[in-house]
Structures are given as structure tokens and as C-alpha cells.
Design an enzyme around this catalytic site. Structure first.
Site, PDB file in Angstrom:
ATOM      1  N   SER A  31      18.422  11.693  35.958  1.00 49.36           N
ATOM      2  CA  SER A  31      18.822  13.088  36.098  1.00 49.36           C
ATOM      3  C   SER A  31      19.440  13.607  34.802  1.00 49.36           C
ATOM      4  CB  SER A  31      19.830  13.240  37.240  1.00 49.36           C
ATOM      5  OG  SER A  31      19.245  12.893  38.468  1.00 49.36           O
ATOM      6  N   GLN A  61      22.419   8.708  33.489  1.00 50.78           N
ATOM      7  CA  GLN A  61      22.570   7.362  34.042  1.00 50.78           C
ATOM      8  C   GLN A  61      21.262   6.600  33.956  1.00 50.78           C
ATOM      9  OE1 GLN A  61      23.266   7.331  38.315  1.00 50.78           O
ATOM     10  NE2 GLN A  61      24.605   5.563  38.124  1.00 50.78           N
ATOM     11  N   GLY A  62      21.243   5.503  33.214  1.00 52.41           N
ATOM     12  CA  GLY A  62      20.038   4.699  33.041  1.00 52.41           C
ATOM     13  C   GLY A  62      20.036   3.484  33.949  1.00 52.41           C
ATOM     14  N   TYR A  63      19.737   3.692  35.219  1.00 51.11           N
ATOM     15  CA  TYR A  63      19.725   2.601  36.197  1.00 51.11           C
ATOM     16  C   TYR A  63      18.306   2.306  36.695  1.00 51.11           C
ATOM     17  CZ  TYR A  63      24.811   2.082  36.976  1.00 51.11           C
ATOM     18  OH  TYR A  63      26.148   1.809  36.859  1.00 51.11           O
ATOM     19  N   SER A  64      17.713   3.222  37.468  1.00 49.01           N
ATOM     20  CA  SER A  64      16.439   2.965  38.145  1.00 49.01           C
ATOM     21  C   SER A  64      15.302   2.716  37.156  1.00 49.01           C
ATOM     22  CB  SER A  64      16.071   4.146  39.050  1.00 49.01           C
ATOM     23  OG  SER A  64      16.998   4.277  40.099  1.00 49.01           O
ATOM     24  N   SER A 123      17.892   4.517  47.974  1.00 43.17           N
ATOM     25  CA  SER A 123      17.114   5.054  49.086  1.00 43.17           C
ATOM     26  C   SER A 123      17.767   4.715  50.417  1.00 43.17           C
ATOM     27  CB  SER A 123      15.694   4.490  49.054  1.00 43.17           C
ATOM     28  OG  SER A 123      15.704   3.114  49.374  1.00 43.17           O
ATOM     29  N   GLU A 163      16.486   3.279  52.935  1.00 46.72           N
ATOM     30  CA  GLU A 163      16.148   1.920  53.348  1.00 46.72           C
ATOM     31  C   GLU A 163      17.098   0.907  52.714  1.00 46.72           C
ATOM     32  OE1 GLU A 163      12.775   4.610  53.866  1.00 46.72           O
ATOM     33  OE2 GLU A 163      14.079   4.172  52.169  1.00 46.72           O
ATOM     34  N   GLU A 220      30.831   7.160  42.254  1.00 52.32           N
ATOM     35  CA  GLU A 220      29.864   8.180  42.662  1.00 52.32           C
ATOM     36  C   GLU A 220      30.197   8.745  44.037  1.00 52.32           C
ATOM     37  OE1 GLU A 220      25.086   8.595  41.993  1.00 52.32           O
ATOM     38  OE2 GLU A 220      25.849   6.720  42.802  1.00 52.32           O
TER      39      GLU A 220
END
Length: 391
Positions: A172, A137-140, A374, A376, A255
Site C-alpha cells: 500500500s 510495508q514490505g511484507y507480502s 486474509s 482464512e 496495526e
């Protein structure tokens, strides 16, 4: 004190026979050629027996035990959520290995089913079901983190291909993946949720560079991924150009699916190990630690009940709290795992310097409240989108 691994009597009734069929098949499959695969993999142990676990993934697919909820046309069984939960529970009880294809089956697969063209479905879904192709997964990104709308990786069309340039982080299993679904900015000058597209990029394309990140456990499940003019076909886009935010949000919804019930069986096994260790070390005689053990058990029961509520066709705000709840609980369990070991928990095994199971649990669980949004950010989402509070 003991921990049950749950059962079929918590508010859902799977199709008669499927649970028993799954239990019998798993017992037979894990007693022969794949006996050595039991218990392999998992958080902090993703390096264990990867090739053997991928062979197991193909064995599952051939026997029809992957992608249960998918249409039969693409290798699934069109199984209900209740039936999928039954399988995940039996899979966890059998101490079957951590799945190497879970990102493909649980995230990109359902997203392709919802947004993909017939051609895309025919190309990408069968290899996922068979266990032949793995995904990441190419998100962050380094400057975005959990602020997904702030991604800066860019792509533009040129000669029938998307040209992708940028960086992703905390990716990951990128080091073993064949494909990556990449959220990137395809409209110059666009900001936030606008102008994003959802591309499917082969990991073996020139210009893709994967650099593992060594974690506290000494292993490298997470990676940095650099795209330096990497190319993918113009047709490898889910949804319309600029509609990537909507597609990405759908993926995040998947997810939180039925596999979380199986995840909790693993949590129960970890808690049982913590309790057993407390009894062996005498920590269970400490009234404060004993109270923490009971509290952990109670919170795990709440987690399960909330997950069952999420199986409704139109779940409510319980979906919003799921990730925040389990990640905070699991981090506390890791701290409890260290506490019940006493001083011995501070030292690696003297023979080979390897971490024991509870040490690994403690170290890896520190990441739980960071990845996949996260804590937060999760609290902000709950406050603004669920409770309607101002920013």
C-alpha cells in the site's frame, strides 16, 4: 433509523480538555487554508489531493497533532491510549482527510521506538512526526501472501551495505513512499520464522522498481515492488540479524492500535450513508433489507465495544478477532450498499463514468478480507494460538 457517531461515554475517559482542544483546533484548521482537504482520501480514493493532504500532514505535525503517544523527545505528547482515542474520534467527526502518514506513525514509528537504537530513533522518528517522510510495508510476496514466514526476498551484507533482491506485492502507498520496512531472509538455507531480518530501505535507491496494481475501483493504492540488488546501509536494520520475525510481529501488533476507534467513526459515516440511501430509494421498506441494516448497526456496536477492550495494558484474545471481525463486517456493508441502491447501483454515473460513494465502498471492501492477513489465515491463527487447537 439513524446512526450516532459515538462519543466519550463508552468506557474510557480522556484527559480533561484534550478532546475539546482537538475539536476546536480541527474546526479552525479545516475552515481556512485547508478547507478543501475535508473528506479527501480513504479506501479507493487514495489518489485524491495527495500533495494537499501531505501539506496537511505537515500542518498537523507542526501543531503537535501527530504521534501523540510518542515521547516528547521525538515530537509526541506521551499521551495515553484514551487521549489518543479521543483525538482519533474528533479527527473522524471533523471529516478530516485520510492521513498519508499513518503507516509511519502507526506501524514503523512504534516499532522503531521499541527496537531501534538511539541513532535510528533520532534519524527516522522526527521526519515521520513532521510529515516529511512517508513509509510503506514490505511484507507480502507473490508466493507467500498471508503466510508471512514463507518470505523469499533475500539480503546479504556487502561492503557495509545490505543488498536486497526479491519482490513484494500488495504494498500500500509504495508509489508515494520514501522508505519501506522490508522483511527478508538474511541467513541462507533458513526456513520459516528463522533467519529473517527487518530492514529499512529507501524507495529512491537504485534497483527499487514500483509498479502500481489497478484495482476494481480503477485506482492503484496497492503496488508490486521489485528489489534488484537495492542497497541500504548496514545500520538500517531493526533488531539483530535473524531476529526479524519478532520485530515483524510487534509491528503487526501496533496495526491493531487506538486508531481503529477512528476507523470505526468512518464506518459509522458509511453506514449512515447506506441508511440514507435506503430511505431515498425505498429499500428501507423491504423487511429483509431493513433487518440487514439493523444487524449491521448492532455488529458495529459490538465492534466498538471489542475495540475498547483492546485498550487494556494486557488485552486478551479480543485482539486476535479484531481484523477478522471488522473486515468481514465491512465487506457485508459493501454488499448492503449495493443492495439498497437497486438497479442504479450497477451503473456508473452517466455523466463521467465515475463511481459513486457506495459503489466504491462495495468494490474496495472486497479487498478487506485479503490484505493485512486474509480471513482464512486469521481463522487459523485464532484456532491455533488463541484456542489451542491442533493444526
Amino acid at each position: 433509523m439513524s446512526v450516532s457517531d459515538g462519543g466519550a461515554d463508552h468506557g474510557h475517559v480522556p484527559r480533561a480538555g484534550l478532546r475539546e482542544e482537538a475539536r476546536a483546533w480541527l474546526e479552525e484548521a479545516l475552515s481556512g487554508e485547508f478547507a478543501n482537504v475535508r473528506g479527501l482520501g480513504g479506501p479507493g480514493r487514495e489518489h485524491e489531493g495527495h500533495e494537499l493532504r501531505q501539506a496537511w500532514e505537515r500542518h498537523l505535525g507542526k501543531a503537535g497533532w501527530t504521534c501523540l503517544g510518542w515521547p516528547e523527545r521525538y515530537g509526541g505528547r506521551a499521551a495515553s491510549l484514551e487521549d489518543q482515542v479521543a483525538f482519533y474520534e474528533e479527527y473522524a467527526r471533523a471529516d478530516a482527510p485520510a492521513r498519508v502518514g499513518h503507516i509511519g506513525e502507526g506501524l514503523i514509528g512504534p516499532t522503531i521506538l521499541e527496537f531501534g537504537t538511539d541513532e535510528q530513533k533520532d534519524r527516522f522518528l522526527p521526519p515521520i512526526q513532521r510529515g516529511d517522510e512517508l513509509w510503506c510495508q514490505g511484507y507480502s510476496e507473490p508466493e507467500a501472501g498471508s503466510d508471512l514466514a514463507n518470505v523469499q526476498t533475500k539480503a546479504h551484507l556487502e561492503g557495509g551495505e545490505w543488498i536486497v533482491t526479491g519482490q513484494k506485492v500488495w504494498t500500500s502507498l509504495a508509489h508515494v513512499a520514501d522508505w519501506c520496512f522490508v522483511l527478508c531472509r538474511t541467513e541462507p538455507g533458513s526456513q520459516r520464522h528463522q533467519g529473517l531480518s527487518y530492514l529499512l530501505v529507501p524507495m529512491d535507491a537504485p534497483g527499487v522498481d514500483v509498479r502500481p496494481i489497478v484495482q476494481l475501483t480503477g485506482t492503484s493504492e496497492f503496488n508490486e515492488v521489485f528489489f534488484d540488488g537495492a542497497r541500504t546501509a548496514a545500520g538500517n536494520i531493526l533488531g539483530a540479524p535473524g531476529d526479524g520475525w519478532r520485530v515483524a510481529m510487534a509491528t503487526l501488533g501496533y496495526e491493531r492500535g487506538a486508531s481503529t476507534l477512528g476507523q470505526q467513526i468512518g464506518f459509522r459515516r458509511e453506514l449512515a450513508k447506506v441508511i440514507e440511501t435506503a430511505g431515498r430509494t425505498g429499500a428501507i421498506d423491504d423487511p429483509v433489507l431493513r433487518d440487514r441494516l439493523v444487524q449491521s448497526w448492532l455488529e458495529l456496536e459490538i465492534m466498538r465495544l471489542n475495540a475498547l477492550r483492546m485498550l487494556r495494558p494486557d488485552p486478551g484474545p479480543e485482539v486476535s478477532i479484531a481484523k477478522l471481525y471488522w473486515s468481514e463486517w465491512h465487506r457485508r456493508l459493501g454488499e448492503l450498499a449495493q443492495a439498497v441502491q437497486g438497479k442504479a447501483g450497477l451503473v456508473a454515473e452517466p455523466a463521467d463514468g465515475e463511481l459513486n460513494e457506495l459503489q466504491r465502498l462495495y468494490l474496495f471492501s472486497r479487498a478487506d478480507t485479503i490484505y493485512a492477513g486474509s480471513s482464512e489465515i486469521q481463522r487459523n491463527i485464532i484456532a491455533e494460538r488463541t484456542l489451542g487447537l491442533p493444526r
